[in-house]
Design an enzyme around this catalytic site. Structure first.
Site: not given
Length: 969
Positions: A221-222, A264, A267, A286, A291
């Site tokens: 997908l990407g 994306e 990113h 991360d 989170t």
């Protein structure tokens, strides 16, 4: 006889032909139907997305591929991370203007193979609008964010805008499209990002954020590219996002709400997957504190709360974060820590984009700014170049000049097929005009034309449709199974070859490779090989190369011609050569070469064979052989000149960090260039010219391997080709002086041969190793030192100007709270302020004075010591003292020679003490022999002969000494 380009011989196909009758003591032979033969290295990619098996994101895989294929990427990524950590450390979200929105211009490159893969402008605009809502936290599903996390859900203050002007100043929708013959693209080669591989080139990454939309193979997908370097430059042509077209057209539910692009883009803004990509180890990070720790990616749309092994209690994992893999409808937030990371990238790495005018309508009423590019810019004589206008502000006419080219001029906007017939370098000139004026762009030495490598393929067949590839088969006596005339057969032939006459080879000096089109290749799995062999006219072997049956089978199954480079070029003998194969027989192995049709060749009768008895026979001999006038599909690669490697500079001397450009254009008969540059920033590289730097001093070898299309190569190895001199190490004394207003200080630089100082403010001179600095305020000076070899380096010194007397600050640093004699104690006055010089007076030590800010001291004995520190600057002198209570602190027998002595005499242990000790004596197995207290004095203890451990404990300090003694009879 056919002579042509090296791949012209590949234009062949197979046909179904009827059986015919032949001789050679046989009942008959026939022609066998065969599959189609296709070009080698042809791209046939028929992969398509599976609606039930999507790959959410390949950014990590792409990142690994990028590192292994781009020698600069890893270093540039490390450079970015170092800078990013500093940006993040200095970022204070609370101080950011909350009403500021950072606008990023976007260009969307749509690459499609079929019309259904081509989203409309409205669909692309809807994608941009949806992503902007996600970035600004204006998405309609914010109500789905669990209340426990609503306080940290973040508005990124970032928006995308579709560009309104292209890189050349022309109006645009911010969308460009191309229909391509490539059916799907891969993250493993980045081909969608380059026009030359079926995709579209990036627009200037300093003005546009690039997004590619197209068909991606394997359900992907990407993917995105992480930032690298410290600020985006025009060389970041692959930085951006790639998404599968179905995420835009909405045809790949549940990933149909544009959040693949949101993910994306995260990113690209240096956000990592929320689970840290640690494969469930709960150790991944991360880099965001707000989170929760998470074991793995999330799929589907779980019900809150969702816990896992890394967050086993409420509220569990943040599966609705855009950096997870949940369904689009399940995602709804970024966090404040993710915002900090994103804005650190936007306001630093992407800073040029914030000043881009790409989202503004193009300027009007001004003349063009001429610009262009050509593809390719390095060619061989007789080849052509296509040119593309890149002029700004909508020119309406173009006047091109191509010195050395044909035609020499053009008025087309994008001239194509400009042919250059003569080797050399040539300028290209473009004059672009509109109603408001004209502008000229001249690119000097822009086109490089190399001499043609004299390389051809020679065969005894013509190309299709004159010749059609065939396999003749035979059953020998009419009862056996069918076998192959031009390969393994029931007669046990051991060789098949073609004869190439001297006339067919005239004009050429060397044979460099043999190509054979096999019609049958079967591998028995025993690892056997055939031999591709070249003989002279007397049938002496000139070269022989083993080729495994497995390789032949692969080529036959894939429809490829088998090309076999020779280990060394063969000088062509005067009377022609034979070229073909020899083989043995083993269960499961089968090979046969294609031939043309009987009597259909312009040079019939060139096919030969070797019988099982070693005798040679031409196929056309109707008495002893097949009576077939055919030629095998065998080609020779022939050249009139071999590659010769040459490059400049052949030797060079540079400084650490400097760049060398190696130029191999002087190499002859060469079209391939492979460099080995150990010690440089590009240890291996390809191309006529290579620019690389050498980060470390030393001496380095250089190797160039050149080749041509004839599979011929030459190597030039130059040992110690590059001498890299070290940069000088510059020091300045005093290091960071402090002076009083109106005073001066002498600064002395060392480590180089010559020096240049800046700024000139307050200096009596800007050259030389010694300068007098009289600044009126605190000033940092830079000195550039140049070594005898011409290498330079920098050093800095800050001259602090103050009206403040020095303020001493003494710190005592010790390993223990009790200061002990014979221990090293650190006297640290580095925290003093406005100090030019330190002077210590330390009584009781061998070196009683010191002028350092930090002084290690060992006091030889216990006592009370008063240490005096005198600090001074240009304004005056200040003094401070510190009183140290140094204790004896005996910790072992080696430290207690004066107050504790243990000796032996025959069967006695004699212990002399100056204070109270507790005595314990044990034997080697730990049994207690004696235990009591020893007052000060001399004590004699009678023991039997043997080995003992004497333990003495200082009752005052609770320090223990252990000594091993051996009593002899």
């Amino acid at each position: 006889m056919y002579k042509g380009g090296i791949f012209s011989f590949l234009a062949v196909v197979f046909s179904l032909l009827n059986p015919v009758i032949a001789q050679r003591n046989v009942v008959g032979y026939a022609m066998k139907p065969l599959p189609t033969l296709t070009l080698p290295n042809s791209t046939q990619n028929n992969s398509s997305n599976s609606q039930s098996n999507y790959v959410r994101c390949a950014t990590d895989e792409y990142d690994a591929w990028k590192r292994s294929n781009d020698p600069q990427f890893d270093a540039m990524r490390r450079q970015f991370i170092q800078a990013f950590d500093m940006w993040l450390q200095n970022m204070d979200l609370s101080r950011l203007q909350q009403n500021v929105v950072y606008t990023i211009p976007v260009v969307v490159h749509v690459v499609y193979n079929t019309p259904s893969q081509n989203p409309t402008d409205a669909q692309i605009q809807a994608m941009i609008d949806a992503v902007n809502k996600d970035l600004r936290r204006l998405n309609s599903d914010t109500s789905n964010t669990p209340s426990v996390w609503k306080s940290i859900a973040a508005d990124f203050q970032i928006e995308l805008c579709l560009a309104q002007q292209d890189p050349w100043g022309n109006p645009t929708t911010g969308i460009e499209r191309r229909q391509t013959s490539v059916s799907s693209f891969s993250a493993n080669n980045n081909d969608i990002k380059f026009f030359s591989t079926g995709g579209l080139d990036a627009w200037d990454p300093t003005r546009y954020f690039n997004i590619w939309i197209g068909p991606l193979g394997g359900g992907l997908l990407g993917y995105a590219e992480f930032p690298s370097g410290t600020v985006i430059t025009s060389s970041h042509t692959t930085y951006g996002v790639v998404v599968e077209y179905c995420t835009v057209t909405g045809t790949c539910a549940p990933y149909n709400l544009y959040r693949t692009l949101t993910h994306e883009i995260g990113h690209c803004l240096n956000l990592y997957h929320i689970w840290g990509d640690d494969f469930g180890a709960c150790t991944g990070d991360d880099q965001c504190q707000d989170t929760p720790n998470q074991a793995q990616e999330t799929t589907g749309c779980p019900t809150f709360p969702q816990t896992d092994a890394c967050s086993p209690t409420y509220p569990g994992i943040m599966f609705m974060n855009y950096m997870d893999y949940s369904d689009d409808a399940c995602m709804n937030l970024f966090t404040q820590d993710q915002k900090a990371r994103a804005l650190a990238v936007v306001t630093n790495f992407l800073l040029p984009l914030l000043s881009s005018n790409a989202c503004q309508p193009p300027a009007t009423n001004q003349p063009p700014v001429a610009n262009f590019y050509g593809i390719p810019t390095t060619i061989y004589a007789g080849q052509s170049v296509n040119f593309f206008d890149q002029s700004l502000y909508s020119p309406t006419s173009w006047t091109w000049s191509f010195p050395g080219g044909t035609p020499a001029t053009s008025t087309a906007q994008n001239p194509s097929n400009i042919v250059y017939n003569t080797p050399g370098t040539y300028d290209v000139i473009l004059v672009a005009c509109n109603a408001f004026g004209c502008d000229t762009m001249t690119k000097q030495n822009y086109i490089t034309v190399l001499p043609i490598p004299s390389c051809v393929t020679i065969a005894n067949i013509d190309t299709f449709p004159i010749d059609t590839p065939i396999l003749y088969v035979t059953n020998c006596d009419g009862t056996g199974p069918l076998s192959y005339v031009s390969g393994h057969n029931c007669y046990q032939d051991i060789g098949k070859m073609d004869f190439f006459s001297s006339s067919s080879l005239s004009g050429f000096n060397y044979i460099t490779a043999v190509a054979i089109a096999f019609g049958v290749g079967k591998d028995g799995g025993n690892g056997n090989s055939i031999n591709v062999t070249v003989w002279d006219s007397n049938r002496n072997v000139l070269a022989s190369v083993p080729v495994p049956y497995s390789k032949i089978k692969q080529d036959v199954d894939s429809g490829r011609v088998t090309i076999v480079p020779l280990p060394n070029p063969i000088p062509i003998p005067p009377n022609g050569v034979y070229a073909g194969i020899t083989f043995t027989y083993s269960s499961g192995d089968t090979v046969a070469i294609l031939t043309n049709k009987h009597n259909n060749s312009p040079a019939p009768g060139t096919a030969w064979e070797i019988w099982s008895d070693g005798s040679w026979h031409v196929y056309g001999d109707a008495t002893n052989s097949w009576g077939l006038n055919v030629s095998h599909y065998i080609w020779l690669f022939a050249t009139s000149g071999l590659p010769n490697a040459s490059f400049t500079p052949i030797r060079d001397t540079i400084c650490e960090g400097e760049t060398v450009t190696f130029d191999a254009s002087a190499s002859s008969n060469s079209s391939e260039f492979y460099w080995s540059l150990p010690g440089s920033s590009m240890p291996s590289a390809q191309g006529v010219t290579v620019a690389t730097s050498y980060p470390n001093a030393g001496t380095y070898d250089v190797q160039l391997v050149v080749g041509n299309a004839c599979f011929a190569y030459d190597t030039l190895f130059v040992p110690n080709a590059i001498i890299v001199n070290p940069k000088p190490t510059i020091s300045i004394n005093p290091a960071n002086p402090v002076i009083c207003t109106g005073q001066s200080v002498t600064l002395t630089a060392s480590g180089a041969q010559s020096y240049t100082w800046s700024p000139s403010t307050g200096l009596n001179t800007t050259t030389g190793s010694m300068v007098v600095a009289s600044p009126s305020s605190t000033t940092t000076y830079t000195v550039v030192g140049t070594s005898a070899e011409g290498c330079t380096n920098l050093a800095y010194v800050t001259v602090t100007v103050t009206d403040q007397y020095p303020v001493p600050n003494i710190q005592v640093i010790s390993d223990t709270s009790v200061l002990c004699a014979s221990d090293t104690i650190i006297l640290d006055a580095s925290g003093s302020q406005f100090v030019q010089n330190w002077t210590w007076d330390i009584p009781g030590v061998a070196s009683s004075t010191s002028t350092d800010a930090i002084v290690p001291v060992v006091f030889p004995s216990q006592g009370i010591y008063t240490v005096t520190l005198t600090v001074e600057n240009g304004c005056g002198t200040t003094q401070d003292t510190i009183v140290l209570n140094i204790k004896a602190c005996y910790t072992g027998i080696e430290d207690a020679k004066e107050n504790l002595i243990v000796t032996t005499m025959q069967n006695k242990v004699i212990i002399t003490t100056s204070q109270l000790y507790r005595l314990t004596i044990t034997d080697p197995v730990g049994r207690m022999i004696a235990e009591r207290e020893l007052p000060a004095g001399k004590h004699s203890i009678q023991l039997s002969p043997g080995l003992y451990f004497i333990q003495l404990t200082d009752k005052q300090l609770n320090h223990t000494t252990i000594k091993k003694v051996l009593l002899m009879e």
